[in-house]
Scaffold this motif. Structure first.
Motif, short mmCIF file in Angstrom:
data_model
loop_
_atom_site.label_atom_id
_atom_site.label_comp_id
_atom_site.label_asym_id
_atom_site.label_seq_id
_atom_site.Cartn_x
_atom_site.Cartn_y
_atom_site.Cartn_z
N ASP A 1 -24.81 40.38 69.24
CA ASP A 1 -23.53 39.81 68.84
C ASP A 1 -22.63 40.87 70.55
O ASP A 1 -22.91 41.59 70.60
N GLY B 1 -24.93 27.43 68.55
CA GLY B 1 -25.23 28.48 68.51
C GLY B 1 -26.47 28.95 69.37
O GLY B 1 -26.64 28.58 70.65
N SER C 1 -27.61 19.15 57.59
CA SER C 1 -27.61 20.64 57.04
C SER C 1 -29.14 20.65 58.04
O SER C 1 -30.46 20.98 57.21
N GLN D 1 -31.28 25.11 57.37
CA GLN D 1 -31.25 26.32 57.05
C GLN D 1 -32.45 26.70 57.23
O GLN D 1 -33.63 25.92 57.22
N TYR E 1 -35.12 30.46 56.64
CA TYR E 1 -35.42 31.07 55.97
C TYR E 1 -36.47 32.15 56.60
O TYR E 1 -37.37 30.97 56.71
N LEU F 1 -31.88 34.86 55.82
CA LEU F 1 -30.80 33.57 56.78
C LEU F 1 -31.60 33.88 58.31
O LEU F 1 -31.15 35.18 58.60
N TYR G 1 -31.63 31.28 60.68
CA TYR G 1 -30.51 29.82 61.44
C TYR G 1 -29.76 29.57 60.25
O TYR G 1 -30.36 28.24 59.58
N ASP G 2 -28.94 29.31 60.81
CA ASP G 2 -27.91 27.91 59.62
C ASP G 2 -27.21 27.62 61.03
O ASP G 2 -26.10 28.03 61.89
N ASP H 1 -24.72 25.26 60.27
CA ASP H 1 -23.29 25.49 60.08
C ASP H 1 -22.86 27.18 59.93
O ASP H 1 -21.90 27.11 59.44
N ALA H 2 -23.07 27.70 60.57
CA ALA H 2 -22.79 28.92 60.87
C ALA H 2 -21.45 29.20 61.62
O ALA H 2 -21.50 28.62 62.38
N GLY H 3 -20.36 29.49 60.76
CA GLY H 3 -18.89 30.05 61.06
C GLY H 3 -18.71 28.10 60.75
O GLY H 3 -17.03 28.29 61.04
N ASP I 1 -34.97 36.11 66.35
CA ASP I 1 -34.38 35.72 65.52
C ASP I 1 -34.54 36.14 64.02
O ASP I 1 -34.11 37.12 63.30
#
Length: 582
Positions: free
Chosen positions: A17, A160, A263, A265, A267, A298, A300-301, A303-305, A332
């Protein structure tokens, strides 16, 4: 742009980050190109923001692993040193890369590895060439434009730290891939709309069907282990590769060939993730924010953010061929605590955009299918070790030690570089490696040679060619290396001029040039490696190899002075990674 930090415990670069760098002199660490796209034959200008005086290794890789001119040929620049266009140690390195004539239509990953700080930054750029093969084509502005429009052959982009690529024509047929979830909204609708579809992979079954819009057959919808997801390497970063086969009613020309990916996602979790019966669906699918999956972390998403979607197009008719691949950094998964036995759950939704700018992105034909490439299930094994030789001489014995964390790979196309999709491994804590589950055949085994090292064995050729039979084992595939060394010393003032050292004091009258007489001309020549003394008279030169042993070291005698004592020094071998002092 993505930033990674080297983790010595795993010998891998882990995504960080940006906030973790706040308050440090690397808060602005980054790499950038002056343009997003270049013409063949042009010059690309790269800028890396790093720590003052840091050394950075740059590399350009074709994202599909093609052998494009100038790619996979890393070069190293020190801030303020040779190759830094501004020539100033100011925390900014500017360098260039020649775009080859064969780069048209290609896309690339630029990486900048700060060797001093242990950080790695990556970004992407393209060469759209004649315009017939754009890499990322953005949608016409609308209320919710696509994050990516990947509707032309070879197009790609990032959302991302994931890479999305259009790859129609690869992975044809069930023999090369393993399907793990099929989704079809029309016959399996669960939300009142036959034009949308969503689902996830699971072994859970409540008669008469699997959850959501999944196709019930366990052959095509089932749990997945992380060990079943292949690792590929792009730009020096390892990714897990997922494949998507569209089943729309088009062949590239039909208006019904479009569909939206709304979408995605992914996991990871323990064994309980294999039999999950429900997923808390994302905001776009049920109007409320997703809380995830019980027992899943999670990774990877999409729609993150923000709410995002990707415009896709089926460029071949029907099913049976991979259209897209999605690459998620392996780091990740590691950061989420995953291991080879972890279960992977992938949730995706399609068709929710309806019609955008006159294009219908709804689901209107057969199923969409996620798969992974089949991993070789042979029975042969090749193994060996990675060693450092202390004195660089293979004639002496008992001076070799093992090295952990080096990349060894099977060079499938014999081009002397690690390409996307080629099998690789890293040496363990004891410096050993092995390739297992190999089919009978002949393999070329190479190492990824790190900057600052020389390979001593094998040499001429610099690889092993190994033939194994079914169930056979070949051991003793040992790579031996020697690390570059340095020389250092001090410039003194002889107060009495008698050539002895009893009364010497460190030189304090300004920098004095010290040089290696590379051309044996007994004088400073263009191309000789040089340095200057610091305020205490100290000097050093690094990056020396065995070929430098025996060369002479001179000083440029300052004006108004004469040299006393030893007039010339000779480079000795201090051992791998050592320093010749005095």
């Amino acid at each position: 742009m993505s930033v990674y930090k080297y983790d010595p415990s795993t010998n891998a670069f882990v995504l960080v980050d940006d906030s973790a760098l706040l308050g440090t002199d690397l808060a602005n660490f980054s790499v950038a190109t002056d343009l997003p796209d270049y013409a063949p034959g042009s010059t690309a200008y790269f800028t890396a923001k790093i720590g003052i005086g840091d050394t950075v290794t740059f590399n350009v890789s074709d994202t599909l692993g093609k052998d494009v001119s100038g790619t996979s040929q890393p070069w190293t620049v020190t801030d303020g040193g040779a190759g830094d266009l501004d020539g100033i140690a100011n925390g900014v390195i500017q360098t260039t890369w020649a775009v080859g004539q064969d780069a048209a239509g290609e896309s690339f990953v630029l990486s900048a590895m700060d060797q001093t700080a242990g950080l790695l930054a990556t970004t992407t750029f393209t060469d759209a060439g004649n315009g017939n093969t754009p890499v990322v084509q953005f949608a016409t502005p609308n209320a919710n434009p696509a994050a990516l429009t990947l509707t032309t052959a070879g197009s790609q982009g990032n959302v991302g730290d994931a890479i999305f690529q259009e790859v129609t024509g690869s992975g044809t047929g069930s023999g090369s891939v393993t399907a793990f979830v099929r989704i079809n909204g029309a016959p399996n609708d669960t939300d009142g709309s036959s034009t949308t579809e969503e689902g996830f992979n699971t072994d859970y079954r409540t008669p008469p069907k699997a959850p959501l819009d999944d196709i019930d057959n366990l052959t095509f919808t089932h749990s997945l282990s992380l060990s079943d997801v292949p690792i590929v390497t792009v730009g020096g970063i390892q990714y897990r590769e997922f494949r998507l086969d569209l089943g729309e009613a088009g062949n590239g020309d039909n208006a019904q060939a479009y569909i939206s990916l709304d979408s995605l996602q992914i996991y990871v979790g323990g064994a309980s993730l294999a039999t999950v019966s429900s997923v808390d669906r994302p905001l776009q699918q049920d109007g409320t924010a997703s809380t995830g999956v019980t027992g899943g972390t999670l990774v990877y998403d999409l729609d993150a953010g923000a709410d995002r979607w990707i415009a896709l197009k089926d460029l071949n008719a029907g099913n049976g061929q991979t259209n897209y691949r999605v690459l998620i950094p392996d780091s990740d998964f590691t950061a989420a605590g995953a291991n080879a036995t972890s279960k992977v759950l992938l949730y995706s939704a399609f068709g929710y955009q309806g019609t955008v700018d006159g294009i219908s992105y709804v689901q209107d034909s057969t199923f969409e299918e996620w798969s992974v490439a089949k991993i070789n299930a042979g029975t042969a094994t090749i193994s060996g070790s990675k060693l450092v030789d202390a004195d660089g001489s293979l004639q002496t014995t008992g001076d070799q030690t093992h090295l952990a964390g080096w990349t060894i790979y099977i060079d499938g196309n014999d081009n002397n570089q690690l390409d996307v999709g080629e099998v690789s491994t890293t040496t363990d804590a004891n410096g050993n490696f092995s390739f297992t589950g190999l089919a009978a055949g002949t393999y070329t085994i190479r190492e990824v040679l790190l900057s600052g090292w020389s390979q001593l064995s094998p040499l001429s050729p610099d690889e092993f060619t190994v033939t194994v039979a079914a169930g056979g084992t070949q051991s003793g595939i040992n790579f031996i290396n020697f690390q570059d060394f340095s020389i250092s010393g001090t410039k003194y003032e002889d107060l009495t001029g008698n050539g002895t050292s009893a009364d010497d004091t460190p030189w304090s009258y300004g920098p004095v040039t010290i040089y290696i007489d590379d051309d044996n001309s007994h004088g400073l020549s263009a191309g000789d490696r040089t340095t200057t003394t610091d305020a205490n008279g100290h000097w050093s030169i690094s990056g020396l190899t065995l070929a430098d042993v025996g060369k002479s070291i001179y000083e440029v005698v300052p004006g108004g002075s004469e040299q006393t004592g030893t007039l010339v020094q000779t480079i000795d071998n201090p051992g791998s990674g050592g320093t010749d002092t005095g």
